[in-house]
Scaffold this motif. Structure first.
Motif, PDB file in Angstrom:
ATOM      1  N   TRP A 331       0.782  -1.196  -0.247  1.00 18.31           N
ATOM      2  CA  TRP A 331       0.004  -0.020   0.147  1.00 18.31           C
ATOM      3  C   TRP A 331       0.944   1.340  -0.058  1.00 18.31           C
ATOM      4  O   TRP A 331       0.694   2.355  -0.780  1.00 18.31           O
ATOM      5  CB  TRP A 331      -0.839   0.147   1.297  1.00 18.31           C
ATOM      6  N   ARG A 338       2.162   6.670  -6.819  1.00 16.75           N
ATOM      7  CA  ARG A 338       0.900   7.437  -7.449  1.00 16.75           C
ATOM      8  C   ARG A 338       1.587   9.142  -7.382  1.00 16.75           C
ATOM      9  O   ARG A 338       1.415  10.078  -8.016  1.00 16.75           O
ATOM     10  CB  ARG A 338      -0.249   7.437  -6.836  1.00 16.75           C
TER      11      ARG A 338
ATOM     12  N   TRP B  38      -3.511   8.572   7.273  1.00 15.46           N
ATOM     13  CA  TRP B  38      -2.550   9.279   6.421  1.00 15.46           C
ATOM     14  C   TRP B  38      -2.672   8.748   4.791  1.00 15.46           C
ATOM     15  O   TRP B  38      -2.771   9.498   4.042  1.00 15.46           O
ATOM     16  CB  TRP B  38      -1.148   9.110   6.978  1.00 15.46           C
ATOM     17  N   LEU B  39      -2.460   7.464   4.818  1.00  7.67           N
ATOM     18  CA  LEU B  39      -2.390   6.830   3.372  1.00  7.67           C
ATOM     19  C   LEU B  39      -3.705   6.824   2.862  1.00  7.67           C
ATOM     20  O   LEU B  39      -3.882   7.414   1.520  1.00  7.67           O
ATOM     21  CB  LEU B  39      -2.111   5.441   3.601  1.00  7.67           C
ATOM     22  N   LEU B  40      -4.810   6.726   3.507  1.00 10.28           N
ATOM     23  CA  LEU B  40      -6.204   7.158   2.955  1.00 10.28           C
ATOM     24  C   LEU B  40      -6.260   8.484   2.424  1.00 10.28           C
ATOM     25  O   LEU B  40      -6.707   8.764   1.229  1.00 10.28           O
ATOM     26  CB  LEU B  40      -7.291   6.752   3.951  1.00 10.28           C
ATOM     27  N   ALA B  42      -4.004  10.739   1.623  1.00  4.93           N
ATOM     28  CA  ALA B  42      -3.084  10.840   0.514  1.00  4.93           C
ATOM     29  C   ALA B  42      -3.851  10.452  -0.727  1.00  4.93           C
ATOM     30  O   ALA B  42      -3.743  11.056  -1.566  1.00  4.93           O
ATOM     31  CB  ALA B  42      -1.853  10.018   0.868  1.00  4.93           C
ATOM     32  N   GLU B  43      -4.307   9.247  -0.535  1.00  2.00           N
ATOM     33  CA  GLU B  43      -4.883   8.553  -1.703  1.00  2.00           C
ATOM     34  C   GLU B  43      -5.994   9.593  -2.423  1.00  2.00           C
ATOM     35  O   GLU B  43      -6.261   9.695  -3.364  1.00  2.00           O
ATOM     36  CB  GLU B  43      -5.490   7.139  -1.321  1.00  2.00           C
ATOM     37  N   LEU B  46      -4.721  12.487  -3.715  1.00  2.00           N
ATOM     38  CA  LEU B  46      -4.143  11.870  -5.220  1.00  2.00           C
ATOM     39  C   LEU B  46      -5.488  11.877  -6.314  1.00  2.00           C
ATOM     40  O   LEU B  46      -5.139  12.325  -7.408  1.00  2.00           O
ATOM     41  CB  LEU B  46      -3.352  10.726  -5.016  1.00  2.00           C
ATOM     42  N   SER B  47      -6.456  11.115  -5.798  1.00  2.00           N
ATOM     43  CA  SER B  47      -7.390  11.023  -6.943  1.00  2.00           C
ATOM     44  C   SER B  47      -7.796  12.225  -7.282  1.00  2.00           C
ATOM     45  O   SER B  47      -8.066  12.460  -8.345  1.00  2.00           O
ATOM     46  CB  SER B  47      -8.567  10.015  -6.167  1.00  2.00           C
ATOM     47  N   MET B  49      -6.377  15.066  -7.450  1.00  2.00           N
ATOM     48  CA  MET B  49      -5.263  15.794  -8.216  1.00  2.00           C
ATOM     49  C   MET B  49      -5.309  15.122  -9.489  1.00  2.00           C
ATOM     50  O   MET B  49      -5.146  15.866 -11.012  1.00  2.00           O
ATOM     51  CB  MET B  49      -4.070  16.071  -7.658  1.00  2.00           C
ATOM     52  N   GLU B  50      -5.480  13.637  -9.535  1.00  2.34           N
ATOM     53  CA  GLU B  50      -5.289  13.087 -11.103  1.00  2.34           C
ATOM     54  C   GLU B  50      -6.513  13.526 -11.735  1.00  2.34           C
ATOM     55  O   GLU B  50      -6.493  13.657 -13.061  1.00  2.34           O
ATOM     56  CB  GLU B  50      -5.372  11.465 -10.703  1.00  2.34           C
ATOM     57  N   LEU B  53      -5.949  16.842 -13.223  1.00  3.39           N
ATOM     58  CA  LEU B  53      -4.974  16.862 -14.107  1.00  3.39           C
ATOM     59  C   LEU B  53      -5.435  16.232 -15.464  1.00  3.39           C
ATOM     60  O   LEU B  53      -5.371  16.963 -16.513  1.00  3.39           O
ATOM     61  CB  LEU B  53      -3.655  16.106 -13.833  1.00  3.39           C
ATOM     62  N   ASN B  54      -6.100  15.246 -15.236  1.00  2.00           N
ATOM     63  CA  ASN B  54      -6.889  14.742 -16.588  1.00  2.00           C
ATOM     64  C   ASN B  54      -7.994  15.566 -17.144  1.00  2.00           C
ATOM     65  O   ASN B  54      -7.802  15.673 -18.543  1.00  2.00           O
ATOM     66  CB  ASN B  54      -7.716  13.309 -16.115  1.00  2.00           C
ATOM     67  N   LYS B  56      -7.565  18.773 -17.152  1.00  2.00           N
ATOM     68  CA  LYS B  56      -6.866  19.771 -18.012  1.00  2.00           C
ATOM     69  C   LYS B  56      -6.174  19.314 -18.994  1.00  2.00           C
ATOM     70  O   LYS B  56      -5.937  19.999 -20.047  1.00  2.00           O
ATOM     71  CB  LYS B  56      -5.666  20.286 -16.807  1.00  2.00           C
ATOM     72  N   LYS B  57      -5.825  18.000 -19.149  1.00  2.00           N
ATOM     73  CA  LYS B  57      -4.947  17.472 -20.417  1.00  2.00           C
ATOM     74  C   LYS B  57      -5.905  17.378 -21.388  1.00  2.00           C
ATOM     75  O   LYS B  57      -5.760  17.463 -22.642  1.00  2.00           O
ATOM     76  CB  LYS B  57      -4.520  16.064 -19.886  1.00  2.00           C
TER      77      LYS B  57
END
Lengths: 350, 62, 230
Positions: A331, A338, B38-40, B42-43, B46-47, B49-50, B53-54, B56-57
């Motif tokens: 994980w 990512r 913290w990991l959740l 961050a995920e 990240l989602s 931001m992804e 970004l998509n 924008k692209k």
């Protein structure tokens, strides 16, 4: 759904591992059988015999004091000793009711108790001032191995004692590092066969980065264990040298990545170095310790614990611990990967 | 040396018996849950931001 | 040079490259002289540090340390292909595998000679009372095997770091951890020899060194082409 399920599983497994690891009591064992330099009168033999003190660890002799039996054993010779009195749960006074001439100098001490079961103290008794008659044979007293009557507990092992709990941290941490470095190794091979794939480079970097954390934690838990069992924070041992060198080599990988400006070149150079690093890891941690003398458990051959060292109680925690740590490691690796990809995309924005 | 320590101060007594073990488990679980949280987070970030970004692209091609 | 190489076989190109490396080294003698000076000066420094009366453990330890640092010093010198233009030209004329093999051979020869020199100067300055001639020869054999292992590892690492454009500092950073396994095996061999253990009983260390040399050399040969790619 599936994507969160395995993460939850990993965390739950680790919570279970922590709880069991620290809360399950350790089984009973024998610490010492020591001469207290006194004589005591024996009721059965009508004479004075040397007084010994038997010290147990986590035993329950006070629960059924009359049922405690003590034996000494050397090869097939077995003799019963007299239990003078049970002082408390872990201390008993024993009379050494042995004849002057003995078949051997060094004896294992065995006890039988309805709660604790049969316990063994290897080479617990050494008599240097007796007459040795190798031919002497004694009538064997009745001795039946007792399974004991205790709840779920970890096995007592001499010298390791309570630190057996570290098994659930130290060993799976190294396994997880192996797994992550393996991912890095495969990614590096893929990158070299197809240099345009930027993803493989990011995979290699992320896995080494996370793997290094696990390696450092493995070193720290190992050092803690060494302090307790061997008496020093660090000892000169093939397995330990290998572990430290592995972590240093992979730190070199991170340095190499920092040193190169050009991205294409960086991915290629670091992939080449990563292959070297992994080969060295395999040689150092899996091959060399098998050929050299090592203090590390399973010395003289196997660098890990032998299967018979792991009883069912340990297995019930050890295997979940391996799975739990590996899931957490993967994980962390996926999140790191990512992050790298998003950072990269932001860099490429016009 | 170790034997003397163990006799006067059995680990069973001061680790599990005194309740220190619960503190250790508690701290370990807090660290574990903190890490999972913290990991959740961050995920999730990240989602987001992804997605951004998509979009924008893909914007020029729309 | 280019005509000779494009027409010939891989073997003769390899021989030519190796000979060429020696010729180039011989032409600019300051490189070799610097290496000799470094080795001798560090042996003399060891002599001073040990106060002229080294115990057999000290003797052993210092010999390996001097060989290790001399090896790092030997690979520190830049090579012609370190320049971008030269590498582009070489790529048209030969295969990268031949180049790295020639480079390994060159370093092996240099380091072998250097280890003999270090051994002789050690016996001169720090004395040879810890071993008989037989043990001395066995020790020298260990030094030679170690020198070969150093040569194969350090040629690849210096190629990586020169390609990274980071120079000698990076070679040391990458090389020191990777070289520890070799040093571990060698020192154990040296200790055994000086303890008076029969050569045949400790010769498996040399086998390990040979396997390590072969493995690293093969890996370097396979991977080096990826370093030259643009």
């Amino acid at each position: 759904m599936k994507n969160t399920l395995w993460k939850a599983l990993g965390i739950l497994l680790l919570a279970y591992v922590f709880a069991i690891t620290f809360l399950v009591p350790l089984g009973p064992g024998l610490l010492e059988f020591q001469n207290v330099d006194r004589v005591i009168s024996s009721a059965t033999e009508n004479r004075s015999v040397p007084e010994y003190q038997l010290i147990g660890y986590g035993t329950h002799w006070d629960e059924e004091p009359d049922a405690l039996q003590v034996f000494v054993k050397s090869k097939s010779q077995l003799a019963a000793l007299e239990v003078i009195r049970v002082d408390d749960a872990t201390h008993a006074t024993i009379g050494l009711t042995l004849p002057y001439s003995l078949p051997a100098k060094s004896w294992n001490v065995l006890i039988n108790h309805p709660v604790d079961g049969t316990l063994l103290l290897e080479n617990g008794l050494f008599l240097s001032d007796r007459f040795i008659d190798a031919q002497a044979t004694w009538p064997a007293p009745s001795f039946v191995e007792h399974p004991g009557n205790l709840g779920f507990h970890f096995p007592y092992q001499p010298r390791i004692i309570e630190t057996i709990r570290n098994l659930m941290l130290h060993v799976p941490l190294w396994f997880t590092m192996f797994l992550l470095m393996g991912i890095g190794f495969v990614s590096s091979i893929k990158l070299l066969s197809n240099p345009r794939n930027e993803l493989d480079d990011q995979r290699a970097e992320a896995s080494v980065q996370v793997g290094l954390w696990f390696g450092v934690l493995g070193l720290l838990t190992g050092s803690l264990w060494a302090r307790f069992t061997w008496g020093a924070w660090w000892v000169d041992d093939p397995q330990l040298n290998g572990a430290l060198v592995t972590v240093l080599v992979y730190s070199g990988y991170m340095v190499l990545r920092q040193a190169v400006e050009d991205e294409r070149l960086r991915s290629r150079l670091s992939a080449v170095y990563n292959l070297f690093a992994f080969v060295i890891l395999v040689i150092l941690l899996m091959v060399l310790p098998r050929f050299s003398e090592s203090l590390h458990p399973g010395k003289g051959g196997n660098p890990g614990f032998n299967t018979y060292d792991l009883n069912s109680a340990l297995r019930a925690v050890f295997y979940p611990a391996i799975v739990g740590w590996m899931l957490l490691g993967i994980w962390m690796y996926l999140v790191t990967l990512r992050m790298k990809r998003v950072n990269r995309q932001i860099e490429l924005l016009p | 040396m170790m034997f003397i320590l163990l006799q006067t101060n059995p680990l069973e007594g001061w680790f599990i018996g005194s309740g220190k073990a619960y503190v250790v488990v508690g701290v370990a679980c807090v660290i574990l849950i903190g890490m999972a949280w913290w990991l959740l987070r961050a995920e999730n970030r990240l989602s987001r931001m992804e997605k951004l970004l998509n979009s924008k692209k893909n914007a020029p091609s729309d | 040079m280019s005509e000779h190489m494009s027409r010939s076989s891989a073997w003769s190109r390899y021989r030519f490259l190796t000979a060429h490396a020696f010729r180039m080294e011989w032409r600019q003698k300051h490189g070799l002289a610097g290496l000799l000076l470094f080795a001798l000066a560090s042996v003399y420094a060891c002599y001073q540090v040990a106060g002229g009366r080294a115990s057999s453990e000290t003797w052993n330890a210092l010999a390996w340390v001097v060989l290790m640092f001399s090896a790092f010093n030997a690979v520190a010198k830049p090579w012609p292909e370190d320049s971008e233009a030269m590498r582009k030209y070489l790529k048209t004329a030969l295969r990268p595998g031949e180049w790295i093999l020639a480079r390994m051979t060159f370093y092996s020869a240099i380091l072998s000679a250097l280890s003999v020199l270090i051994f002789l100067s050690f016996t001169l300055f720090l004395g040879s009372e810890h071993f008989n001639p037989r043990q001395g020869l066995s020790f020298l054999l260990g030094l030679e095997c170690t020198a070969l292992a150093f040569a194969s590892l350090l040629s690849v690492l210096s190629a990586i770091s020169s390609r990274a454009g980071a120079g000698f500092g990076l070679t040391a950073v990458l090389g020191l951890p990777l070289i520890i396994p070799i040093v571990l095996i060698s020192t154990r061999y040296g200790t055994d020899i000086l303890k008076g253990i029969l050569w045949i009983d400790t010769a498996h260390h040399l086998l390990f060194l040979a396997a390590l040399t072969g493995g690293i050399g093969a890996l370097g040969f396979i991977l080096f082409p990826y370093l030259w790619r643009d």
